[in-house]
Design a protein around this motif. Structure first.
Motif, short mmCIF file in Angstrom:
data_model
loop_
_atom_site.label_atom_id
_atom_site.label_comp_id
_atom_site.label_asym_id
_atom_site.label_seq_id
_atom_site.Cartn_x
_atom_site.Cartn_y
_atom_site.Cartn_z
N THR A 1 12.68 -5.05 -8.89
CA THR A 1 11.99 -3.93 -9.59
C THR A 1 11.22 -4.23 -10.71
OG1 THR A 1 14.16 -2.64 -8.68
CG2 THR A 1 12.69 -1.55 -10.24
N MET A 2 11.81 -5.07 -11.62
CA MET A 2 10.97 -5.25 -12.88
C MET A 2 9.51 -5.93 -12.54
SD MET A 2 11.74 -7.69 -16.21
CE MET A 2 10.39 -7.55 -17.67
N THR A 3 9.50 -6.84 -11.44
CA THR A 3 8.22 -7.45 -11.08
C THR A 3 7.21 -6.37 -10.49
OG1 THR A 3 9.37 -9.56 -10.35
CG2 THR A 3 7.23 -9.23 -9.71
N GLN A 4 7.64 -5.43 -9.71
CA GLN A 4 6.70 -4.43 -9.19
C GLN A 4 6.60 -3.56 -10.44
OE1 GLN A 4 5.20 -4.35 -6.15
NE2 GLN A 4 6.00 -6.61 -6.56
N MET A 5 7.34 -3.15 -11.04
CA MET A 5 7.00 -2.26 -12.24
C MET A 5 5.87 -2.94 -13.08
SD MET A 5 10.66 -0.75 -13.40
CE MET A 5 10.24 0.54 -14.51
N LEU A 6 6.08 -4.09 -13.29
CA LEU A 6 4.97 -4.97 -14.23
C LEU A 6 3.62 -4.95 -13.70
CD1 LEU A 6 6.96 -7.80 -15.62
CD2 LEU A 6 5.92 -6.20 -16.99
N ARG A 7 3.70 -5.03 -12.28
CA ARG A 7 2.33 -4.92 -11.75
C ARG A 7 1.89 -3.49 -11.37
NH1 ARG A 7 3.52 -9.03 -6.38
NH2 ARG A 7 3.82 -11.23 -7.64
N ALA A 8 2.75 -2.55 -11.55
CA ALA A 8 2.08 -1.36 -11.59
C ALA A 8 1.38 -0.96 -12.77
CB ALA A 8 3.28 -0.28 -11.42
N THR B 1 7.14 4.42 -13.87
CA THR B 1 7.01 3.30 -14.58
C THR B 1 6.04 3.61 -15.82
OG1 THR B 1 7.01 2.01 -12.67
CG2 THR B 1 5.98 0.87 -14.55
N ALA B 2 4.98 4.40 -15.78
CA ALA B 2 4.24 4.81 -16.80
C ALA B 2 5.12 5.66 -17.94
CB ALA B 2 3.09 5.93 -16.22
N GLU B 3 5.98 6.27 -17.67
CA GLU B 3 6.63 7.09 -18.53
C GLU B 3 7.50 6.13 -19.11
OE1 GLU B 3 9.40 9.80 -16.53
OE2 GLU B 3 7.81 11.00 -15.63
N GLU C 1 0.80 -1.15 -0.12
CA GLU C 1 0.16 -0.08 0.08
C GLU C 1 0.85 1.22 -0.18
OE1 GLU C 1 -4.24 -1.00 2.24
OE2 GLU C 1 -2.73 -0.15 3.44
N SER C 2 1.82 1.10 0.58
CA SER C 2 2.93 2.13 0.68
C SER C 2 3.58 2.71 -0.73
CB SER C 2 3.77 1.95 1.61
OG SER C 2 4.73 0.78 1.46
N THR C 3 3.48 1.94 -1.80
CA THR C 3 4.08 2.25 -3.08
C THR C 3 3.77 3.64 -3.23
OG1 THR C 3 3.81 -0.08 -3.57
CG2 THR C 3 4.32 1.63 -5.39
N SER C 4 4.81 4.37 -3.73
CA SER C 4 4.72 5.93 -3.98
C SER C 4 4.16 6.05 -5.53
CB SER C 4 6.04 6.66 -3.70
OG SER C 4 6.92 6.20 -4.70
N SER C 5 3.55 7.36 -5.55
CA SER C 5 3.04 7.71 -6.96
C SER C 5 4.10 7.93 -7.76
CB SER C 5 2.28 8.82 -6.87
OG SER C 5 2.95 10.14 -6.02
N ALA C 6 5.42 8.44 -7.33
CA ALA C 6 6.58 8.38 -8.06
C ALA C 6 6.83 7.22 -8.63
CB ALA C 6 7.63 9.17 -7.42
N PHE C 7 6.78 6.01 -7.99
CA PHE C 7 7.30 5.03 -8.68
C PHE C 7 6.42 4.54 -9.74
CE2 PHE C 7 7.02 0.42 -8.99
CZ PHE C 7 8.03 -0.21 -9.09
N VAL D 1 12.64 -1.58 -1.48
CA VAL D 1 13.80 -1.62 -2.40
C VAL D 1 13.63 -1.45 -3.88
CG1 VAL D 1 15.39 -3.35 -3.23
CG2 VAL D 1 14.63 -3.43 -0.85
N ALA D 2 12.12 -1.68 -4.30
CA ALA D 2 12.01 -1.45 -6.02
C ALA D 2 11.98 0.04 -6.03
CB ALA D 2 10.74 -2.22 -6.20
N GLU D 3 11.43 0.60 -5.23
CA GLU D 3 11.30 2.21 -5.37
C GLU D 3 12.71 2.87 -5.44
OE1 GLU D 3 8.72 4.31 -3.15
OE2 GLU D 3 7.24 3.21 -3.37
N ALA D 4 13.51 2.29 -4.27
CA ALA D 4 14.90 2.86 -4.32
C ALA D 4 15.81 2.42 -5.37
CB ALA D 4 15.56 2.34 -2.85
N PHE D 5 15.70 1.21 -6.17
CA PHE D 5 16.67 1.05 -7.13
C PHE D 5 16.11 1.62 -8.48
CE2 PHE D 5 17.77 -2.13 -10.56
CZ PHE D 5 19.16 -1.95 -10.15
N LEU D 6 14.58 1.90 -8.67
CA LEU D 6 14.13 2.46 -9.72
C LEU D 6 14.50 4.14 -9.84
CD1 LEU D 6 12.59 2.59 -12.43
CD2 LEU D 6 10.44 2.83 -11.11
#
Length: 761
Positions: A468-475, A411-413, A401-407, A449-454
């Protein structure tokens, strides 16, 4: 000063100079303690919903139960409230079963399995591993919150801590409740009972120290008695890589995969595979991301017959695996269909189709696995569509739930030009390969970790890329999961591969309708190869800053002989080459390197990597105290102070010190009086205290009649008494007379000390 406040015609609060307090004060403290107890286990459940979603619903449900209990506290009887709580828990449990796809009918026909799952959960399986963890938390919370608050409002303080205490105890058994939360909940329960009893019996503030002593005693007992079961023993690493190694990080336990900072590698062989086709040898699949680690939801079940066949077209590949040393995993190419060998009798399968051994594979033990290796063409994946099975979207789109809008925005970009899930996966893969460098010498970031790496980091290793790729795909609403295992290894003979600790790896699997799970490789392969060569040579491994990867293509054309898309891995649409060629026939492509040390030789220990640093930095002198230690220490100090006060240790110590030490001398008359008080203290210890209205001489005469040879019959006692009477009733004493009385008392006191007394005799 006293203040009386009357409510409904009776006194409810009374504060007087002697420190007493009325029932209302203690009642408020007891109610507050019950709320803290409830907050302790709700906070544990909130950590679950933070990962799987539903935090607002959890808080709203807990708040609604408190309001409902407040309304019904004076209108229904306790047995009715207990029945309501039981009904609420039952309804929540039935709802959980329906959401989880079990159903009430299945529950009736599988009672033994449900009991077994409950016991498994209560002996060490975290709540986060449950398939419908979010629903379970919402079903779990109403009953204890409602019943605890209802009973507390009814003045049943001891009973009110039972529902909350049982809830917290259950979460302790699952391993979800940490030290601080458990400590806070336990102390709150004791405080609720203690303050409740003070409110009921009209106790005083002076008795609160007894509660503090009890709290400290509970902590001491909890530190000396092991109560919480830790579940079955699990290896620190899947293949004996040791703590601090990449293997020990990604497969530390069967149900979780960690994310560490700098890691070490081991060049020792783990197993040998005979296969007509090299592959990634998968050992783990994880679906639930917490922000700092991966968890595998669901439980393992005994393997009965063949595994589920994946959708779409595939070819079967048979592998014969021989353990070179003890193994706690079953490496196999994706997707295993069947297993043969002694280990097959004890094999289990996870909810994600991964094989696990129920017992340890000994060195030289062999087994044969048949796997379904898919061979999708890029065009097929391009047109696979987005109609996913419900069980796929429910389990493989989870994000904290804490995933930021910046992430999400970044990803959308990156995927702005992608029109299909395949193009989305290829775009993310190409971006990570080209924008991030490969290095094992990284500091683990705080938070997600995924947010920090991206968004912040410039380099990392396979764990960071795959996470990071897994979480970006889910986003982007593309189902994906995190896989761990080993790359193909070194081809030592025709169709024979030796797999070492250096080959430990993590990658991504993306689901495509009609094709199933297709692996993707976001880690830059050329950087990994260069780092591996440096590590194998025992030289410092530097990340090649000049090795650019453009649009997912590898920069080195001589890497050679890798598997292409026909070997079961997807091809990127960004170019006409096989950008997903991420396995090497010689086992060197895609290896991890040791950046965790400076010019460190490969570990000679086949079981444990050193993970030590050879830097020349001065050792830090900073003192860091964990919060758990500080909290426990603070409570113990309060308990110690309260215990000292409750036992009167301070007063006794002061009296004992005054008995053996006269102190600073001043006025002769005052010193003579103080000397007699010291003598009186000694006589009280030896005989009895002086009674009220009993004169000093009559007191001494009564002791002399006891007829023993103690200090009461000593001539020095009579001399001190005479000096005291002259100082009080006569004309006073001189300095020499006062000093003589002090020395006589010193002599009498020293005579009562065993060692000093023996030396003087």
């Amino acid at each position: 000063m006293s203040t009386d406040a009357g409510i409904h015609g009776r006194t409810t609060v009374q504060l007087v100079g002697d420190g007493t307090a009325g029932p209302r004060t203690f009642r408020l403290l007891a109610l507050g303690s019950v709320l803290v107890l409830s907050a302790s286990y709700v906070s544990v459940l909130q950590e679950v919903t933070r990962v799987v979603g539903g935090t607002e619903s959890l808080f709203a449900l807990a708040g609604a139960m408190i309001v409902l209990a407040t309304v019904l506290a004076r209108t229904i009887r306790p047995w009715t409230a207990a029945a309501l709580a039981l009904a609420a828990g039952s309804i929540g449990f039935v709802y959980y079963l329906e959401v989880a796809g079990v159903g009430v009918d299945a529950l009736v026909s599988a009672t033994d399995g449900v009991v077994g799952d409950t016991l498994t959960l209560a002996t060490g399986m975290p709540v986060l591993q449950m398939v419908e963890a979010g629903t379970w938390t919402l079903a779990f919370v109403p009953a204890p919150v409602f019943l605890s608050w209802y009973l507390a409002l009814r003045g049943r303080y001891a009973l009110s801590v039972v529902p909350g205490g049982l809830a917290l105890c259950f979460l302790v058994l699952t391993g979800d409740a940490g030290t601080i939360v458990t400590l806070l909940g336990t102390l709150s329960a004791i405080a609720a009972v203690g303050f409740g009893e003070l409110a009921r019996r009209g106790g005083s503030v002076a008795q609160v120290d007894l509660i503090a002593v009890l709290l400290a005693l509970v902590i001491v007992l909890s530190l000396s008695v092991t109560f919480v079961p830790s579940g079955p023993a699990t290896p620190t690493t899947a293949a004996s890589g040791g703590e601090g190694t990449l293997e020990g990080t990604i497969d530390a336990e069967p149900e979780r995969s960690g994310i560490a900072g700098a890691v070490d590698l081991s060049p020792e062989p783990r197993f040998t595979v005979e296969s007509e086709q090299p592959s990634y040898w998968r050992t783990g699949v994880y679906d639930r991301y917490t922000g700092d680690e991966w968890l595998r939801s669901g439980q393992e079940t005994a393997l009965e017959g063949d595994l589920e066949t994946p959708p779409g077209e595939f070819e079967t590949v048979e592998q014969e695996v021989r353990a070179e040393r003890t193994l706690h995993v079953i490496p196999a190419a994706t997707q295993p269909l069947s297993i043969d060998g002694p280990i097959a009798d004890d094999a289990t399968v996870s909810a994600h189709g991964q094989l696990y051994p129920d017992s340890i594979l000994a060195a030289d033990e062999t087994y044969t696995v048949e796997s379904a290796v898919a061979d999708p063409e890029p065009e097929e994946l391009q047109h696979a569509g987005e109609i996913y099975p419900e069980e796929i979207t429910e389990h493989y789109l989870q994000r904290p739930e804490s995933t930021s809008s910046a992430f999400d925005e970044r990803t959308a970009e990156i995927t702005a030009d992608a029109e299909t899930p395949y193009e989305t996966a290829a775009a993310i893969e190409a971006y990570l390969r080209s924008s991030k460098e490969y290095s094992l010498e990284v500091d683990r970031p705080d938070g997600d970790v995924a947010e920090a790496f991206l968004l912040e980091m410039d380099e990392g290793y396979c764990v960071y890329f795959a996470t990071t790729m897994t979480q970006m795909l889910r986003a982007e609403d593309v189902p994906a999961r995190y896989a761990t295992g080993y790359t193909a290894g070194e081809e030592v003979d025709e169709n024979t591969y030796t797999v070492r600790g250096l080959d430990a790896h993590a990658w991504v699997e993306v689901y495509f309708p009609g094709h199933g799970w297709v692996p993707f490789e976001p880690t830059p392969p050329a950087d990994r190869e260069t780092a591996h060569e440096a590590y194998a040579d025992g030289t410092p491994a530097e990340t090649p800053h000049d090795a650019e990867v453009d649009d997912g293509q590898q920069p080195d054309e001589d890497v050679g002989d890798e598997l292409n898309a026909t070997d079961g891995y997807a091809e990127s649409p960004t170019d006409g080459n096989d950008s997903e060629e991420f396995l090497s026939g010689n086992g060197e492509y895609g290896e991890e390197a040791n950046h965790g040390t400076d010019a460190e030789e490969p570990s000679e220990d086949p079981e444990v990597g050193t993970g030590e640093s050879s830097t020349d930095e001065e050792p830090s002198l900073e003192l860091s105290i964990p919060r758990e230690t500080a909290a426990i220490g603070a409570v113990l100090l309060v308990g110690l102070a309260a215990g000292v006060r409750r036992t009167g240790a301070v007063a006794r110590t002061r009296r004992l010190t005054g008995l053996y030490w006269h102190g600073r001398r001043g006025d002769p008359d005052a010193d003579a009086k103080r000397a007699f008080r010291r003598l009186e203290g000694l006589l009280a210890r030896e005989y009895r205290p002086r009674r009220p209205n009993e004169s000093a001489r009559r007191y001494l005469q009564a002791l002399e009649r006891a007829g023993d040879d103690g200090p009461a019959c000593d001539p020095r006692t009579e001399a001190v008494l005479d000096c005291y009477e002259r100082a009080v009733y006569g004309g006073g004493v001189t300095r020499d007379e006062a000093d003589d009385a002090i020395e006589r008392v010193n002599g009498l006191v020293r005579g009562q000390l065993p060692i000093l007394g023996q030396r003087r005799s």
